[in-house]
Write an enzyme that holds these catalytic residues in place. Sequence first.
Site, PDB file in Angstrom:
ATOM      1  N   THR A  37      39.601  92.412  23.830  1.00 15.28           N
ATOM      2  CA  THR A  37      38.592  93.371  23.371  1.00 15.28           C
ATOM      3  C   THR A  37      37.669  93.728  24.545  1.00 15.28           C
ATOM      4  OG1 THR A  37      38.667  92.585  21.124  1.00 15.28           O
ATOM      5  CG2 THR A  37      36.614  93.604  21.820  1.00 15.28           C
ATOM      6  N   GLN A 114      47.877  95.717  19.329  1.00 16.78           N
ATOM      7  CA  GLN A 114      47.561  94.659  18.355  1.00 16.78           C
ATOM      8  C   GLN A 114      46.829  95.271  17.163  1.00 16.78           C
ATOM      9  OE1 GLN A 114      44.269  91.863  18.782  1.00 16.78           O
ATOM     10  NE2 GLN A 114      45.671  90.159  18.383  1.00 16.78           N
ATOM     11  N   HIS A 191      47.601  90.795  14.127  1.00 15.11           N
ATOM     12  CA  HIS A 191      46.549  89.845  14.487  1.00 15.11           C
ATOM     13  C   HIS A 191      46.216  88.949  13.279  1.00 15.11           C
ATOM     14  CE1 HIS A 191      43.237  87.925  16.252  1.00 15.11           C
ATOM     15  NE2 HIS A 191      42.572  88.932  16.746  1.00 15.11           N
ATOM     16  N   ASN A 194      41.921  84.076  15.244  1.00 18.24           N
ATOM     17  CA  ASN A 194      40.539  84.205  15.684  1.00 18.24           C
ATOM     18  C   ASN A 194      39.518  84.556  14.610  1.00 18.24           C
ATOM     19  OD1 ASN A 194      41.480  83.561  18.189  1.00 18.24           O
ATOM     20  ND2 ASN A 194      41.565  85.674  18.922  1.00 18.24           N
ATOM     21  N   TYR A 196      39.594  86.550  11.944  1.00 14.02           N
ATOM     22  CA  TYR A 196      39.533  87.886  11.364  1.00 14.02           C
ATOM     23  C   TYR A 196      40.197  87.895  10.000  1.00 14.02           C
ATOM     24  CZ  TYR A 196      37.617  88.827  15.857  1.00 14.02           C
ATOM     25  OH  TYR A 196      36.807  88.760  16.970  1.00 14.02           O
ATOM     26  N   ARG A 243      50.166  86.861  15.912  1.00 14.30           N
ATOM     27  CA  ARG A 243      49.329  85.939  16.673  1.00 14.30           C
ATOM     28  C   ARG A 243      48.553  85.032  15.729  1.00 14.30           C
ATOM     29  NH1 ARG A 243      44.454  86.325  21.178  1.00 14.30           N
ATOM     30  NH2 ARG A 243      45.704  85.376  22.827  1.00 14.30           N
ATOM     31  N   ARG A 348      41.463  86.206  30.344  1.00 10.46           N
ATOM     32  CA  ARG A 348      40.287  86.550  31.150  1.00 10.46           C
ATOM     33  C   ARG A 348      40.650  86.889  32.595  1.00 10.46           C
ATOM     34  NH1 ARG A 348      37.041  81.609  28.409  1.00 10.46           N
ATOM     35  NH2 ARG A 348      39.196  80.847  28.375  1.00 10.46           N
ATOM     36  N   TYR A 375      32.155  93.229  27.470  1.00  9.80           N
ATOM     37  CA  TYR A 375      32.047  94.027  26.245  1.00  9.80           C
ATOM     38  C   TYR A 375      30.948  95.072  26.356  1.00  9.80           C
ATOM     39  CZ  TYR A 375      34.216  89.616  24.858  1.00  9.80           C
ATOM     40  OH  TYR A 375      35.009  88.487  24.802  1.00  9.80           O
TER      41      TYR A 375
HETATM   42  C1  LIG Z   1      40.890  91.567  19.234  1.00 13.76           C
HETATM   43  O1  LIG Z   1      41.100  90.283  18.805  1.00 13.76           O
HETATM   44  C2  LIG Z   1      40.249  89.283  19.054  1.00 13.76           C
HETATM   45  O2  LIG Z   1      40.602  88.175  18.742  1.00 13.76           O
HETATM   46  C3  LIG Z   1      38.945  89.588  19.647  1.00 13.76           C
HETATM   47  C4  LIG Z   1      38.073  88.586  19.951  1.00 13.76           C
HETATM   48  C5  LIG Z   1      38.368  87.244  19.783  1.00 13.76           C
HETATM   49  N1  LIG Z   1      38.542  86.118  19.661  1.00 13.76           N
HETATM   50  C6  LIG Z   1      36.755  88.886  20.472  1.00 13.76           C
HETATM   51  C7  LIG Z   1      36.078  87.901  21.176  1.00 13.76           C
HETATM   52  C8  LIG Z   1      34.828  88.175  21.675  1.00 13.76           C
HETATM   53  C9  LIG Z   1      34.210  89.391  21.472  1.00 13.76           C
HETATM   54  C10 LIG Z   1      34.883  90.356  20.747  1.00 13.76           C
HETATM   55  C11 LIG Z   1      36.147  90.099  20.242  1.00 13.76           C
END
Ligand SMILES: COC(=O)/C=C(\C#N)c1ccccc1
Length: 397
Positions: A37, A114, A191, A194, A196, A243, A348, A375
């Site tokens: 992102t 994604q 996705h 993380n 979501y 993922r 990263r 970001y």
């Molecule tokens: C797009 O999929 C993600 O998983 C995005 C993030 C994660 N983990 C993320 C992490 C920090 C700030 C914005 C999105």
Amino acid sequence: AFVEDFTPIPLEDTNLFKPIRVGDCMLRNRIVMPPLTRMRAHYPGNIPNRFWARKYYDQRSKSPGTMIITEGAFISPQAGGYDNAPGVWSSEQMTEWKSIFKKVHENGSYIWPQLWALGRAAYPEVLKRDGLRFDSASDGIYMDTEMESKAKNCKNLQHGLTKVEIKQYIKDYIHAAKNCMSSGADGIELHAANGYLINQFIDPISNKRKDEYGGSIENRARFILEIVDDLVQEVGSEHVGIRFSPYGTFGTMSGGENPTIMAQYCYIIGKLEERAQKGKRLAYIHLVEPRVTNPFLTEGQGAYSEGSNDFIYSIWKGNIIRAGNFALHPEIVEELVKDERTLIAYGRYFISNPDLVTRVAKGLPLNRYERDKFYVMSEEGYTDYPTYTEALSLGWS
Ligand SMILES: COC(=O)/C=C(\C#N)c1ccccc1
């Protein structure tokens, strides 16, 4: 500046640089750029950045035969809730994506968008502004107290999806996937990591439903498996990746502390392998390593040291992409890629090293990244990181 106290190891003579087929893609290395992102999309419209995005993806796809997974892209307005993340639901968005896909293909590389739905990680006030709900698996189980007060202040309380709304999300995933494939993508990544929306259904910490989408391991897997089945029906299993972050705690997920959470992932991945053995094998399963439980923490922080994703190899017999602080651990990569179906994602350090593939091959120093530019709406920290040769001519050492 280059990363200090890091001893690179050239990996060009390891399996990392042995070709592998993923879906229809003949990759020439097993380095993957994972979803990152970057919050440079235009508001309104969640449009990929017209000025910078193509250059950013072009710079990182120069080594032919490299697989790139795009930043998370929303499947619909209701799945969104961040103004500067892109979508893949509208023709304006796909116009920009088409030019990005074309450029990556000109470089001889591959690109997999994604597909992203935020759920309770969205900003409720942004959704309220657009007349949209603040969705999750269940009512009122907020990610944290800050999100709870935001939702209450803007009167957009967190809403557990009805079954009709679940079906609509599945339609939106199909619409988004068709948009991507007809625009030239090589496949799509679902996705489910993380913290979501899909993760909110998988994890009992956020899913307290009493219907067939909650209350048991099987029921919490229903939403993800229904999406997978419909996506596979629509675009073909070889064009679908997925993922997971089994140990992730980001977005207030259980992580390894919950002793039954691995059983949940064994079940889901087992059902994916059952489907694979009936001829519907997904292109890959993408895993975030327990070394990274929260992407906001710097390397070395927040690792769940008691866990490992190795168990997944005994269930899933297809390709596996592994992500999580590998750039600083070439010795671990050298070991992991001895397995013939393992690919390594570098997140990263792909942000700060456009030529990462070459640097990993040759064991070159790595550009440090600037987290405060991850970001933000700036070209700085996005397309201005130098290649190794550019860095040397800048006098970096
Ligand atoms: C797009 O999929 C993600 O998983 C995005 C993030 C994660 N983990 C993320 C992490 C920090 C700030 C914005 C999105």
